[in-house]
Design a protein around this motif. Sequence first.
Motif, mmCIF file in Angstrom:
data_model
loop_
_atom_site.group_PDB
_atom_site.id
_atom_site.type_symbol
_atom_site.label_atom_id
_atom_site.label_comp_id
_atom_site.label_asym_id
_atom_site.label_seq_id
_atom_site.Cartn_x
_atom_site.Cartn_y
_atom_site.Cartn_z
ATOM 1 N N ALA A 195 0.871 -1.185 0.000
ATOM 2 C CA ALA A 195 0.000 0.000 0.000
ATOM 3 C C ALA A 195 0.901 1.225 0.000
ATOM 4 O O ALA A 195 2.073 1.153 0.405
ATOM 5 N N ALA A 196 0.379 2.353 -0.457
ATOM 6 C CA ALA A 196 1.178 3.574 -0.521
ATOM 7 C C ALA A 196 1.545 4.081 0.865
ATOM 8 O O ALA A 196 2.597 4.683 1.059
ATOM 9 N N THR A 197 0.675 3.843 1.838
ATOM 10 C CA THR A 197 0.926 4.256 3.209
ATOM 11 C C THR A 197 0.094 3.397 4.151
ATOM 12 O O THR A 197 -0.805 2.677 3.707
ATOM 13 N N ASN A 198 0.390 3.487 5.428
ATOM 14 C CA ASN A 198 -0.344 2.711 6.421
ATOM 15 C C ASN A 198 -1.803 3.149 6.475
ATOM 16 O O ASN A 198 -2.109 4.338 6.315
ATOM 17 N N HIS A 199 -2.697 2.190 6.705
ATOM 18 C CA HIS A 199 -4.122 2.517 6.726
ATOM 19 C C HIS A 199 -4.463 3.525 7.816
ATOM 20 O O HIS A 199 -5.463 4.241 7.729
ATOM 21 N N MET A 200 -3.613 3.621 8.853
ATOM 22 C CA MET A 200 -3.877 4.579 9.920
ATOM 23 C C MET A 200 -3.840 6.019 9.416
ATOM 24 O O MET A 200 -4.406 6.920 10.044
ATOM 25 N N MET A 201 -3.185 6.255 8.271
ATOM 26 C CA MET A 201 -3.125 7.607 7.727
ATOM 27 C C MET A 201 -4.423 8.011 7.043
ATOM 28 O O MET A 201 -4.605 9.171 6.676
ATOM 29 N N ASN A 202 -5.315 7.029 6.814
ATOM 30 C CA ASN A 202 -6.635 7.324 6.274
ATOM 31 C C ASN A 202 -6.555 8.040 4.917
ATOM 32 O O ASN A 202 -7.255 9.031 4.666
ATOM 33 N N ILE A 203 -5.697 7.525 4.047
ATOM 34 C CA ILE A 203 -5.547 8.060 2.684
ATOM 35 C C ILE A 203 -6.092 7.016 1.708
ATOM 36 O O ILE A 203 -5.512 5.936 1.571
ATOM 37 N N PRO A 204 -7.193 7.293 1.022
ATOM 38 C CA PRO A 204 -7.858 6.279 0.192
ATOM 39 C C PRO A 204 -7.238 6.088 -1.196
ATOM 40 O O PRO A 204 -7.940 6.014 -2.200
ATOM 41 N N LEU A 205 -5.916 6.006 -1.247
ATOM 42 C CA LEU A 205 -5.227 5.792 -2.516
ATOM 43 C C LEU A 205 -4.901 4.309 -2.634
ATOM 44 O O LEU A 205 -4.007 3.805 -1.946
ATOM 45 N N GLY A 206 -5.610 3.606 -3.505
ATOM 46 C CA GLY A 206 -5.440 2.170 -3.627
ATOM 47 C C GLY A 206 -4.448 1.764 -4.697
ATOM 48 O O GLY A 206 -4.090 2.556 -5.580
ATOM 49 N N ASN A 207 -4.011 0.512 -4.624
ATOM 50 C CA ASN A 207 -3.043 -0.001 -5.594
ATOM 51 C C ASN A 207 -3.567 0.006 -7.024
ATOM 52 O O ASN A 207 -2.804 0.200 -7.974
ATOM 53 N N ASP A 208 -4.869 -0.226 -7.190
ATOM 54 C CA ASP A 208 -5.420 -0.239 -8.547
ATOM 55 C C ASP A 208 -5.212 1.099 -9.231
ATOM 56 O O ASP A 208 -4.959 1.157 -10.447
ATOM 57 N N ASP A 209 -5.312 2.185 -8.457
ATOM 58 C CA ASP A 209 -5.085 3.517 -9.031
ATOM 59 C C ASP A 209 -3.604 3.744 -9.306
ATOM 60 O O ASP A 209 -3.217 4.229 -10.377
ATOM 61 N N ILE A 210 -2.764 3.392 -8.339
ATOM 62 C CA ILE A 210 -1.327 3.645 -8.497
ATOM 63 C C ILE A 210 -0.731 2.820 -9.626
ATOM 64 O O ILE A 210 0.102 3.303 -10.408
ATOM 65 N N LEU A 211 -1.153 1.541 -9.715
ATOM 66 C CA LEU A 211 -0.544 0.616 -10.667
ATOM 67 C C LEU A 211 -1.204 0.647 -12.046
ATOM 68 O O LEU A 211 -0.914 -0.197 -12.892
ATOM 69 N N SER A 212 -2.073 1.618 -12.254
ATOM 70 C CA SER A 212 -2.630 1.794 -13.605
ATOM 71 C C SER A 212 -1.630 2.573 -14.455
ATOM 72 O O SER A 212 -0.788 3.310 -13.937
ATOM 73 N N ASP A 213 -1.704 2.400 -15.742
ATOM 74 C CA ASP A 213 -0.875 3.172 -16.678
ATOM 75 C C ASP A 213 0.621 2.938 -16.460
ATOM 76 O O ASP A 213 1.426 3.877 -16.467
ATOM 77 N N LEU A 214 1.017 1.687 -16.269
ATOM 78 C CA LEU A 214 2.439 1.366 -16.149
ATOM 79 C C LEU A 214 3.119 1.470 -17.513
ATOM 80 O O LEU A 214 2.481 1.354 -18.561
ATOM 81 N N HIS A 215 4.422 1.693 -17.489
ATOM 82 C CA HIS A 215 5.177 1.704 -18.733
ATOM 83 C C HIS A 215 6.519 1.024 -18.508
ATOM 84 O O HIS A 215 6.969 0.861 -17.362
ATOM 85 N N ALA A 216 7.160 0.607 -19.574
ATOM 86 C CA ALA A 216 8.428 -0.113 -19.482
ATOM 87 C C ALA A 216 9.597 0.870 -19.434
ATOM 88 O O ALA A 216 9.606 1.882 -20.135
ATOM 89 N N VAL A 217 10.575 0.556 -18.585
ATOM 90 C CA VAL A 217 11.802 1.349 -18.479
ATOM 91 C C VAL A 217 12.988 0.413 -18.663
ATOM 92 O O VAL A 217 13.046 -0.654 -18.053
ATOM 93 N N GLN A 218 13.925 0.817 -19.505
ATOM 94 C CA GLN A 218 15.111 0.005 -19.749
ATOM 95 C C GLN A 218 16.214 0.411 -18.787
ATOM 96 O O GLN A 218 16.676 1.551 -18.787
ATOM 97 N N LEU A 219 16.627 -0.522 -17.925
ATOM 98 C CA LEU A 219 17.724 -0.297 -17.006
ATOM 99 C C LEU A 219 18.943 -1.079 -17.494
ATOM 100 O O LEU A 219 18.802 -1.987 -18.338
#
Length: 391
Positions: A195-219
């Motif tokens: 998760a982006a932060t502990n649930h105690m922080m009460n921030i409703p930012l879920g993984n589905d939102d964060i992990l949308s629109d991924l792109h490839a990076v060449q390392l």
Amino acid sequence: MIDIREIKERYTPEMALIILICRVYFGTAAPEEVDVYLEYSSIDWAFVERIITAHQIHPFVFKVLSVRQGRVDDAFMAALRNYCRSIAAGNLQKLTELTQAYKAMQVAGVQAVPYKGVLLSQILFGDYITRETADIDFLLRPETFTKAHAALTRLGFTSKYYNPDFEQQFLKTSHELLYRKETPSGPIKIELHWAATNHMMNIPLGNDDILSDLHAVQLPGGQVSALSLQNHLLVLLVHHGVNDVWRVLRHGLDIALFVHKMGAQVDWQSLQSATVRYKIRHTTEIGLALNHQLFGVPIPAPFLVSAPLPQKIVDNILIFPSLPKPKLALGNLRQQLFLRDSTLDKIRLLAEYIITGVTPNVRDMEAMPLPKALYPLYFIAKPFRLLFGRK
């Protein structure tokens, strides 16, 4: 911007010098101003080292001072150069370990996305060595944690906090787990975040939102999936503003560099709407306003507000040592509450603090290992750990 003379008088000459160095990097102060400042200021270079260590900005400071060494203490610069070399070597090793861990988890069927760390150094500076990093961070979905744990274990990583008997409990009560592996050149640490932060922080930012629109990076070690710039910035705002309440210069610089270098690639109006949705509007406004006052970086139009930046916010980052880190420290809690969007959000945060205070988590399990049958004892031991520490 706050006048450098005011910073020097209100705080210390050393802190004023560091802020001036940051302004030179952003082009909001002329490089010659460093020479003039040093000519008329008495600098305790050992104290400068203590400040940049606390704020984790050694390579950043070196980039500016390395071309203006005339009035800089020779011993300080020699030590800074050597330290930056060790950071560079460590970051390059982390880069190698990152790609190996990514591939191992990918083979295990886990979508683990690296963020912050050396990947962020490449985004902000165009290299892997200028952002000081402590560990390697991956974001994944909690249902894939067991496979990710097994993959890291096969690579030689261990976690002293992990107890398989209580896996579901700590997945619900925490948001990250630290792994460590010893190497000939020192320890390598990986943090798995579900998760982006502990649930105690009460921030409703879920993984589905964060992990949308991924792109490839060449390392150098291979290709990895990465967050979109917009989502990476959003996660940084949560980590730096919510988790760490803008107490560290490195965190402010991360956001300032995003504005400075990638501002044209960010949809600021969309980001502003997202900060409202995820209850981080006020902390974002404060962070951007703080960067403007300290570094002179412009505030994106959707985040401009008429209210002045509270002096206490500035004090809490420029006074040394800065605001204490423990979540229950009074100063930290006050700033947490101030950064909330509304009175209701403040009340919810306090309620979550109380719930978290009585619910066993991974720290309790690490402090007092117990068999599964004795799990209820953690509820009894929890208050004593909070009062007296791990011992």
